[in-house]
Design an enzyme around this catalytic site. Structure first.
Site, PDB file in Angstrom:
ATOM      1  N   ASP A   1       7.160  -5.816  11.591  1.00 45.80           N
ATOM      2  CA  ASP A   1       6.611  -6.226  10.305  1.00 45.80           C
ATOM      3  C   ASP A   1       7.545  -5.613   9.251  1.00 45.80           C
ATOM      4  OD1 ASP A   1       5.212  -7.187   8.194  1.00 45.80           O
ATOM      5  OD2 ASP A   1       3.245  -6.571   8.920  1.00 45.80           O
TER       6      ASP A   1
HETATM    7  C1  BGC Z   1       3.306  -8.759   6.092  1.00 51.46           C
HETATM    8  C2  BGC Z   1       3.733  -9.855   7.054  1.00 51.46           C
HETATM    9  C3  BGC Z   1       4.751 -10.740   6.379  1.00 51.46           C
HETATM   10  C4  BGC Z   1       5.915  -9.898   5.927  1.00 51.46           C
HETATM   11  C5  BGC Z   1       7.002 -10.681   5.230  1.00 51.46           C
HETATM   12  C6  BGC Z   1       4.499  -8.013   5.528  1.00 51.46           C
HETATM   13  O1  BGC Z   1       4.102  -7.122   4.538  1.00 51.46           O
HETATM   14  O2  BGC Z   1       2.455  -7.852   6.746  1.00 51.46           O
HETATM   15  O3  BGC Z   1       2.633 -10.593   7.482  1.00 51.46           O
HETATM   16  O4  BGC Z   1       5.141 -11.747   7.256  1.00 51.46           O
HETATM   17  O5  BGC Z   1       5.448  -8.913   5.014  1.00 51.46           O
HETATM   18  O6  BGC Z   1       6.577 -11.116   3.985  1.00 51.46           O
END
Ligand code: BGC
Length: 781
Positions: free
Chosen positions: A228
């Site tokens: 993530d």
């Molecule tokens: C989120 C993800 C997301 C990623 C990119 C993260 O903060 O938890 O779900 O895909 O950011 O935006």
């Protein structure tokens, strides 16, 4: 077989490849013919910001079709529909040159308070797993990679960058891993995103048991694990664990650390090679992508409309719906400015947006409250007059945008006070009140008994306003059913005593008793049970039989109009022995029937229907009731099957514990029994013991300097998000929690160089009272 390019790359190139080039792309090496791979957010549409976009530019993405959120789609129980939407998102991704869409979100809804529940399908892993599988399969059929997230046990936003999900293996396997397992085994996703949190003390990114033993060795995952955004905790541990790709990129500090680990001998180049090899494979797999098709955005909008129709749940109808009168007042701000999606990284810039007042221009309208659900004497006066003047008052209410976002959890289950006052005002002057409810999560409905009908739209995407009107008027027939239980009170939720603040860690004390697994087993009253939803027609169930593990049943539409029924199959084990939920969903089908039409449905039972996790999946002997049901509490037909395997006895610890009695709430002592080790909540870090896992907010407890730093950061954020006047702006709130309450290591990883490792270490020194060290760090080059 290793990728042929691997042997031609030098160590620096390999390490560079492991970290993203920027917010959305991998590093390219033209001289090795390795192109960049581009990812973009999902899951209910494409959030692509183009090259150079970053976390702060959430609302600047290119327009894309905003389909109903997963909270809505979960209520459709329609695998074909979810597949169609995934295929449409894939087409839009392909047109933008995006290789992988970061979705579906398949975390389990543990508490209705989770701010991000609108991005997830259900409290049930079987339903989640099947819908997630449909999404991944159809997206990948179009040549675009899918990336289920957030792996795993990531069911709260509070302290999301550093909280420790503490749970026993059975709960993990049966509830929180099960949907991921189904999706991996059945749909073979190209990527999986590991979550921010720890699992029993080890960050997901560093967790070899999770990413290699379970995901790859047990389930056969052959794709790429991406972090993530900002989640790579310890690069050496992560690489050894099988965490292949750290996102986002844009800085050099992770690369530096990997080089250091290799030169120290704490990480082997051969470990790096394994991840690089998988990255090369993944990048390569998108080189021969299908050519973009011309997108018909009108068709996609129509699909969004169909999905909103299929997902809406009729919660109550005393016969007033479909509406017969034409003298109708639409009341509520949401009729004008629909709530159709949540905030955060999933936010889609819609290609169109249809409100209810646009869809029903001949009905009168008054807002009655503002976007936050607050009202005033003047707004109430207007609402009273409009309601008085109409045959039917249709109130559009629900959760305000500030309640539903990535980055923070809801504070309570209630609706805004102003909306409650608005409903009260309308009810005083009109007996015929219909409520259209918006929100991606259950809420408390104290007015429920006094209104004539309630239509729940969840967060229905860009065509939701039109869909609501067409359902109200009967042009369409509601057919959704709830994918999660609606409790009567916050305290009824089994994890309500241990969920979220003030606990930094996520204590899964209720074990497997999540959602209906708890309410059914404890015989607890609920507002609406799992799987519940009404229709303008009726269905009759008959002819249940079972032959060689195939359960068959006939369903007939016995009403006067066409409609769809969601038929559910639950397996209910005999009571006694090792604790188990009284029943679990093991099959479902949605069937469309004309008046009088019937269909014979078949459901296959497999060994998982009769198994629990106890050092491996064990099929448990005994009698099982097979229930065919219209909701978890509306069982229409039953039959019994016998499994001849061994019966698993209850272990001695179980008998006196909460897991046996389900009375009250589980205690720390119960939890210790469940975990098989003594449990007590981790003490909070204090001055002297802060680490890079702590957040600026935590660090600032004992430091005026850091309090001042936070004050400055807040001012900057408020300016950036226009939140000076309105601190309830969800974007601002998310940015606040994602920076000020982000673990320092995560802040360094994801800030694109704005917060360097040196600055973070200085903050740490200051918080730990090591001012001289901070100054010498500052002076050091
Ligand atoms: C989120 C993800 C997301 C990623 C990119 C993260 O903060 O938890 O779900 O895909 O950011 O935006």
């Amino acid at each position: 077989m290793r990728h042929p390019v691997l042997s031609q790359m030098n160590l620096t190139e390999k390490i560079d490849l492991l970290i993203g080039a920027d917010f959305w792309r991998s590093v390219s090496f033209p001289h090795h013919a390795i192109p960049a791979m581009t990812v973009a957010d999902g899951p209910h549409g494409l959030r692509y910001q183009g090259v150079g976009g970053d976390a702060h530019a959430i609302h600047t993405a290119y327009p894309a079709t905003c389909f109903p959120t997963s909270a809505a789609l979960g209520c459709s129980w329609d695998v074909h529909l979810v597949g169609e939407i995934a295929a449409a998102i894939a087409e839009e991704a392909c047109a933008q040159g995006v290789d992988v869409v970061l979705g579906p979100g398949i975390n389990i809804k543990r508490s209705p308070l989770c701010g991000r529940n609108f991005e997830y399908y259900s409290e049930d892993p079987y339903l989640t797993g099947k819908l997630g599988t449909a999404f991944v399969k159809q997206m990948q059929k179009k040549g675009i990679g899918a990336c289920p997230k957030h792996f795993a046990a990531n069911s709260q936003e509070y302290k999301r960058f550093s909280s420790d999900s503490i749970l026993d293996e059975r709960t993990f396997r049966e509830i929180y891993l099960a949907a991921f397992e189904t999706v991996v085994r059945e749909a073979n996703p190209r990527m999986i995103m590991c979550a921010y949190n720890k699992i029993n003390g080890t960050y997901c990114s560093d967790n070899r048991w999770l990413l290699t033993d379970v995901l790859r060795n047990e389930w056969g995952f052959s794709g790429l694990v991406v972090t993530d955004w900002g989640a790579m905790h310890d690069p050496a541990a992560a690489i050894r664990a099988g965490c292949d790709w750290a996102m986002p990129g844009g800085t050099q500090h992770l690369q530096k650390r990997i080089h250091q680990e290799i030169s120290r001998g704490t990480l082997l180049e051969s470990d790096v090679d394994i991840c690089v090899d998988r990255l090369l494979d993944c990048v390569q797999s998108f080189v021969a992508k299908p050519a973009p098709v011309k997108i018909d955005l009108t068709l996609h909008h129509e699909l969004a409309y169909k999905a909103a129709i299929q997902s809406a749940v009729l919660l109550k109808n005393d016969g007033i719906l479909p509406l017969k009168s034409s003298k109708i007042a639409l009341i509520g701000h949401m009729a004008m400015a629909p709530r159709y999606q949540g905030s955060g990284s999933s936010y889609i810039q819609p290609t169109r947006l249809v409100s209810a007042i646009q869809a029903a221009p001949s009905w009168s309208f008054v807002p009655g409250c503002d976007a936050y659900g607050e009202t005033s004497p003047m707004l109430l006066r207007e609402a009273r007059a409009a309601a008085q003047d109409a045959d039917v008052a249709v109130c559009f209410v629900g959760l305000p945008a500030t309640d539903e976002s990535e980055g923070f959890d809801r504070d309570h289950l209630g609706m805004p006070e102003g909306q409650l006052r608005l409903l009260e005002t309308v009810l005083q002057v009109n007996q015929h009140v219909v409520v259209v409810l918006f929100g991606g999560s259950p809420m408390l409905l104290p007015w429920f008994d006094r209104v004539q009908a309630v239509l729940y739209m969840a967060l229905p995407g860009q065509a939701g306003g039109q869909a609501a009107i067409d359902l109200l008027t009967g042009l369409e027939n509601p057919s959704g059913k709830l994918a999660e239980t609606w409790p009567l009170a916050e305290g009824d939720v089994p994890c309500s005593r241990c969920y979220s603040a003030p606990h930094k860690d996520a204590l899964y004390q209720e074990g497997i008793y999540v959602g209906y697994r708890y309410y059914e087993s404890a015989n607890a009253p609920v507002l609406f049970p799992f799987g519940y939803g009404l229709s303008y027609t009726q269905f009759a169930y008959s002819d249940l039989c079972i032959h060689e593990q195939i359960v068959s049943v006939t369903v007939q539409n016995i009403g006067a109009r066409e409609g769809a029924e969601i038929v559910q199959l639950y397996v209910a084990p005999e009571r006694g022995g090792l604790y188990r939920p009284t029943k679990e969903l093991r099959g479902f089908q949605k069937v469309f029937l004309l008046p009088g039409e019937f269909a014979k449905l078949d459901f296959a039972l497999d060994s998982r229907c009769f198994s629990i996790w106890q050092d491996g999946w064990q099929q448990v002997g005994g009698l099982y009731e097979i229930q065919i049901a219209a909701s978890v509490r509306d069982v229409r037909l039953t039959t019994v099957v016998e499994q001849t395997d061994a019966i698993l006895p209850a272990p001695p610890w179980q008998v006196q514990s909460w897991y046996h009695t389900l009375s009250g709430y589980p205690t720390d002592a119960d939890f210790s029994l469940l975990l098989g080790r003594s449990f007590s909540p981790a003490p909070e870090a204090t001055k002297g013991s802060y680490t890079m896992e702590n957040t600026l907010l935590e660090l600032s407890q004992h430091s005026l300097i850091l309090k001042a730093v936070i004050w400055v950061m807040c001012r900057i954020l408020k300016k950036m998000y226009g939140a000076r006047k309105d601190a309830r702006n969800p974007q601002y709130r998310m940015a606040y929690f994602s920076s000020i309450d982000c673990a320092l290591f995560g802040l360094v990883n994801s800030s694109g160089g704005k917060i360097s490792e040196k600055v973070a270490l200085m903050c740490l020194d200051i918080a730990n009272g090591k001012i001289i060290r901070a100054i010498s760090r500052l002076l050091r080059r």
